[in-house]
Design a protein around this motif. Sequence first.
Motif, PDB file in Angstrom:
ATOM      1  N   SER A  30       1.497   3.653  -6.157  1.00 47.06           N
ATOM      2  CA  SER A  30       2.554   2.598  -6.672  1.00 47.06           C
ATOM      3  C   SER A  30       2.562   2.644  -8.179  1.00 47.06           C
ATOM      4  N   PHE A  31       1.509   2.315  -8.625  1.00 45.42           N
ATOM      5  CA  PHE A  31       1.694   2.170 -10.143  1.00 45.42           C
ATOM      6  C   PHE A  31       1.152   3.300 -11.119  1.00 45.42           C
ATOM      7  N   PRO A  59       5.685  -3.431  -4.645  1.00 43.83           N
ATOM      8  CA  PRO A  59       4.439  -3.086  -5.718  1.00 43.83           C
ATOM      9  C   PRO A  59       3.693  -4.262  -6.091  1.00 43.83           C
ATOM     10  N   TYR A 109      -2.084   1.528  -4.179  1.00 41.62           N
ATOM     11  CA  TYR A 109      -1.903   0.841  -5.384  1.00 41.62           C
ATOM     12  C   TYR A 109      -2.026   1.787  -6.457  1.00 41.62           C
TER      13      TYR A 109
END
Length: 299
Positions: free
Chosen positions: A209-210, A143, A206
């Motif tokens: 993932s977050f 991550p 991104y």
Amino acid sequence: MNEESIIRINHFQDEKRIQEIKMLTKEKKRKDYEGEFNLFKKWCSLNHYAIDFFGAEKYLLHEVEVKGVRLNTMNRKVAALRFYLAEIQGHIESEVFSESVQAMRDLYNFEPYLEKKGINPVTFAMQKEEALSLIEKFNTDKPEDIRIYAICLVNLITANRPSEMIRLRLKDFDFSRREVAVKLIKQKILHRKRLTVEALFAVQRYISSFKLAPDDYFVGKLDKWGNYSSIQINANTYRQNIKKWINVAPYTLRKTQITSMHRNKADLATIARQSGHKSVQTISEHYIKLDSTDLDDYI
């Protein structure tokens, strides 16, 4: 209703709108300068100074002489301290403080401070393939790496300034049009820049993932445990992060993209659309310099 009454109402509405604009401007400044003022408060606490203009004078001297901040950084700190201390907390600026600030600014006309007078650090353009190879090492499934890869790739492709990168939010990305809306601080406009498919894919990874939301800052902040916070970091912190990650300055990425576009035969107007420059003359004078390799193509 007679004409005089209408005029009075219009005057009242105009005055009300002026007050609203003043409040909005004040709130924006408060948010913009909050980070700088928090650094000052923390320094005062550690060094046992009062949070006033006397403490501000000592803090600025420390930043200039001990930390060696650049002139533009010092000027931003001065603006933040003046705003918070005078307009938010009601302190009266002393003549001594004003004189001290001017004396510190004058220092930048002499060695060894002279090299810190420029707005931007001295940077260079590298081969775009080399820049991409530095970024590519973060193209992993971790991550933290996914975040770094997306940020660096977007910075390179858009040729964004640090001040523009830190203000990006996820809602600024238009995946269908392959664009990102960038707030150009100097021109005070919203400017759309093109993105590559690779850059958009990196941004999507991104986000996934977050689990980022549209209003979240694109760069934001990651703590030592890998937890993301939607916080607008300052430009200096952003520069330090890029330097730590790929060992080049953000402006190197900017210059690299501009130079690469020029070598690929893009005209100056096209380059300006992507870089966000208002003047093509700035590009030709400060970014594009022919070297011996370029000359070989024309002789």
